[in-house]
Design an enzyme around this catalytic site. Structure first.
Site, PDB file in Angstrom:
ATOM      1  N   CYS A   1       0.877  -1.169  -0.038  1.00 25.40           N
ATOM      2  CA  CYS A   1       0.064  -0.137   0.032  1.00 25.40           C
ATOM      3  C   CYS A   1       0.952   1.223  -0.145  1.00 25.40           C
ATOM      4  CB  CYS A   1      -0.912  -0.188   1.255  1.00 25.40           C
ATOM      5  SG  CYS A   1      -1.940   1.521   1.328  1.00 25.40           S
TER       6      CYS A   1
HETATM    7  N1  MHO Z   1      -7.058  -1.374   1.621  1.00 30.71           N
HETATM    8  C1  MHO Z   1      -6.174  -0.737   2.668  1.00 30.71           C
HETATM    9  C2  MHO Z   1      -5.272  -0.159   1.881  1.00 30.71           C
HETATM   10  C3  MHO Z   1      -5.496   1.018   0.957  1.00 30.71           C
HETATM   11  S1  MHO Z   1      -3.969   1.231  -0.045  1.00 30.71           S
HETATM   12  C4  MHO Z   1      -4.120   2.743  -0.968  1.00 30.71           C
HETATM   13  C5  MHO Z   1      -6.966   0.411   3.256  1.00 30.71           C
HETATM   14  O1  MHO Z   1      -8.158   0.770   2.552  1.00 30.71           O
HETATM   15  O2  MHO Z   1      -6.865   0.597   4.208  1.00 30.71           O
HETATM   16  O3  MHO Z   1      -4.193   0.309  -0.934  1.00 30.71           O
END
Ligand code: MHO
Length: 192
Positions: free
Chosen positions: A15
């Site tokens: 992420c």
């Molecule tokens: N699904 C995770 C990571 C977001 S990242 C921009 C969240 O929503 O916290 O992939």
């Protein structure tokens, strides 16, 4: 600093919110942006990513922070022996120039026997698509007083994304150390 003196490096280690902040805090990293790269889909978006990966891109001053040091921090920030199945979050390093490729080759070769087990993707640069504005400087965006201050001086989304100050504050907002002067002049020595 003149942007002509900076170099650009792009990495993915999951992420992109976290590394955007963490690497933005590093002395010598001038600008950061997050986006999508490594795939073939044209104009990917967060909700229609196709075969792309979340990446962060750094503009840095190579005299202050050599590419090799960034690479080293990237390799200490993920487990190179393990690759994530989901393309969105894969570990990936792009060799943007021949120089970066040479440093990368040297870096991987010094890892000794473990070099063979490296699952991190090492690729030629592909087109970088900036992510949506709400993903840029994500941690900073949660601090309303910082955002109010940028609003007050008329910064739009693109200016915030490209701002060296926002890169540092983004790191600070996420709890990372940003360089602080070791000693301030005592009050009587400060200019009036
Ligand atoms: N699904 C995770 C990571 C977001 S990242 C921009 C969240 O929503 O916290 O992939």
């Amino acid at each position: 600093m003149d942007s002509a003196e900076t170099a650009t490096a792009t990495f993915g280690i999951g992420c992109f919110w976290g590394p955007d902040a963490r690497f933005g805090a590093i002395d010598g990293v001038v600008r950061t942006r997050v986006g999508y790269a490594g795939g073939t889909k044209i104009d990917p978006t967060y909700h229609s990513l196709g075969d792309h990966t979340e990446v962060f891109q750094l503009e840095f001053d190579p005299d202050a922070i050599p590419y090799r040091d960034l690479l080293s921090q990237v390799f200490h920030s993920h487990d190179p022996q393990h690759q994530t199945r989901k393309t969105q979050y894969q570990n990936i390093v792009f060799a943007a120039t021949e120089d970066q490729q040479a440093v990368l080759d040297e870096f991987l070769s010094t890892r000794g026997p473990t070099a063979e087990g490296v699952g991190t993707r090492v690729e030629q640069p592909s087109r970088f698509y900036p992510a949506e504005d709400y993903h840029q400087k994500y941690k900073l965006r949660s601090v309303s007083s910082f955002m109010d201050a940028f609003d007050a001086v008329g910064y739009g989304d693109e200016e915030l994304r490209e701002s060296p100050i926002a890169a540092k504050l983004n790191g600070y907002a996420a709890g990372h150390d940003v360089a602080v002067a070791e000693e301030l002049p005592s009050p009587d020595r400060r200019p009036a």
